[in-house]
Design a protein around this motif. Sequence first.
Motif, short mmCIF file in Angstrom:
data_model
loop_
_atom_site.label_atom_id
_atom_site.label_comp_id
_atom_site.label_asym_id
_atom_site.label_seq_id
_atom_site.Cartn_x
_atom_site.Cartn_y
_atom_site.Cartn_z
N LEU A 16 0.85 -1.19 0.00
CA LEU A 16 0.00 0.00 0.00
C LEU A 16 0.88 1.24 0.00
N PRO A 17 0.69 2.14 -0.96
CA PRO A 17 1.48 3.38 -0.95
C PRO A 17 0.99 4.30 0.17
N GLU A 18 1.93 4.90 0.87
CA GLU A 18 1.60 5.80 1.99
C GLU A 18 0.74 6.97 1.52
N ALA A 19 0.91 7.39 0.27
CA ALA A 19 0.16 8.53 -0.26
C ALA A 19 -1.34 8.24 -0.36
N GLU A 20 -1.73 6.96 -0.47
CA GLU A 20 -3.14 6.61 -0.61
C GLU A 20 -3.81 6.32 0.73
N LEU A 21 -3.06 6.37 1.82
CA LEU A 21 -3.62 6.12 3.14
C LEU A 21 -4.02 7.45 3.78
N VAL A 22 -5.22 7.52 4.32
CA VAL A 22 -5.71 8.73 4.97
C VAL A 22 -5.85 8.43 6.46
N TRP A 23 -5.07 9.17 7.26
CA TRP A 23 -5.07 8.97 8.71
C TRP A 23 -5.92 10.05 9.37
N ARG A 24 -6.69 9.66 10.40
CA ARG A 24 -7.44 10.62 11.19
C ARG A 24 -7.26 10.26 12.66
N PHE A 25 -7.08 11.26 13.49
CA PHE A 25 -6.81 11.01 14.91
C PHE A 25 -7.87 11.68 15.76
N SER A 26 -8.23 11.01 16.86
CA SER A 26 -9.23 11.57 17.77
C SER A 26 -8.93 11.11 19.18
N ARG A 27 -9.66 11.62 20.13
CA ARG A 27 -9.46 11.23 21.52
C ARG A 27 -9.98 9.81 21.71
N SER A 28 -9.22 9.04 22.42
CA SER A 28 -9.55 7.64 22.65
C SER A 28 -10.28 7.47 23.97
N SER A 29 -11.15 6.47 24.04
CA SER A 29 -11.84 6.19 25.30
C SER A 29 -11.16 5.04 26.03
N GLY A 30 -10.07 4.55 25.48
CA GLY A 30 -9.37 3.40 26.05
C GLY A 30 -8.53 3.76 27.26
N PRO A 31 -7.55 2.90 27.58
CA PRO A 31 -6.72 3.11 28.77
C PRO A 31 -5.84 4.34 28.63
N GLY A 32 -5.45 4.92 29.77
CA GLY A 32 -4.53 6.05 29.72
C GLY A 32 -4.77 7.09 30.78
N GLY A 33 -5.81 6.95 31.57
CA GLY A 33 -6.05 7.91 32.65
C GLY A 33 -6.28 9.32 32.14
N GLN A 34 -5.70 10.30 32.81
CA GLN A 34 -5.90 11.70 32.42
C GLN A 34 -5.23 12.01 31.08
N HIS A 35 -4.22 11.25 30.76
CA HIS A 35 -3.49 11.42 29.49
C HIS A 35 -4.45 11.32 28.31
N VAL A 36 -5.44 10.44 28.45
CA VAL A 36 -6.39 10.18 27.37
C VAL A 36 -7.24 11.40 27.05
N ASN A 37 -7.43 12.28 28.04
CA ASN A 37 -8.27 13.45 27.83
C ASN A 37 -7.56 14.59 27.10
N THR A 38 -6.27 14.47 26.93
CA THR A 38 -5.51 15.58 26.34
C THR A 38 -4.87 15.25 25.01
N THR A 39 -4.79 13.98 24.64
CA THR A 39 -4.09 13.62 23.40
C THR A 39 -5.00 12.85 22.46
N ASP A 40 -4.72 13.00 21.19
CA ASP A 40 -5.49 12.28 20.15
C ASP A 40 -4.79 10.96 19.87
N THR A 41 -5.17 9.91 20.61
CA THR A 41 -4.48 8.63 20.46
C THR A 41 -5.25 7.63 19.59
N ALA A 42 -6.55 7.79 19.46
CA ALA A 42 -7.32 6.88 18.61
C ALA A 42 -7.00 7.17 17.15
N VAL A 43 -6.92 6.10 16.36
CA VAL A 43 -6.52 6.23 14.95
C VAL A 43 -7.60 5.64 14.06
N GLU A 44 -7.91 6.34 12.99
CA GLU A 44 -8.80 5.83 11.96
C GLU A 44 -8.02 5.88 10.65
N LEU A 45 -7.89 4.73 10.02
CA LEU A 45 -7.12 4.63 8.78
C LEU A 45 -8.09 4.31 7.65
#
Length: 145
Positions: A16-45
């Motif tokens: 797969l060419p990297e140019a054809e992949l579209v990445w989107r990031f958002s806040r995750s509801s998974g593990p991470g404590g307070q860290h999860v509320n400040t960083t966009d760790t969830a990934v949608e490819l």
Amino acid sequence: MDGMSGPHVIRGSVSLPEAELVWRFSRSSGPGGQHVNTTDTAVELRFDLERTEALPEAWKRRALERLAGRLTDGVVTVRASEHRSQWRNREAAAVRLTALLAEATAPPPKPRRPTRIPRGINERRLRQKKQRSETKRGRSPKNWD
């Protein structure tokens, strides 16, 4: 995006060419404590399967047919949010996408040719059945007189 672990190989020399992949990031509801509320760790490819030139035509047709229920306007989407770091979630999403496409583009299995049971085996089975029925018939009360 630079520094991602190499090309995403589907099978053989097709990747797969990297140019054809579209990445989107958002806040995750998974593990991470307070860290999860400040960083966009969830990934949608997202990968546009319908318009890609990276796959051979036969593979593309096969994948479009097999993934029809999963596509949105010819685009396949994979999400990952199980890790605390965006980097690991990106890796997980890329691995999931390549595995999904590898399975969807795999050639169909050969048709099964039914096997014939050898006559000797069938005769032996019938002989054993008859012998067993004779044994059981010998136990019946009508022979106890």
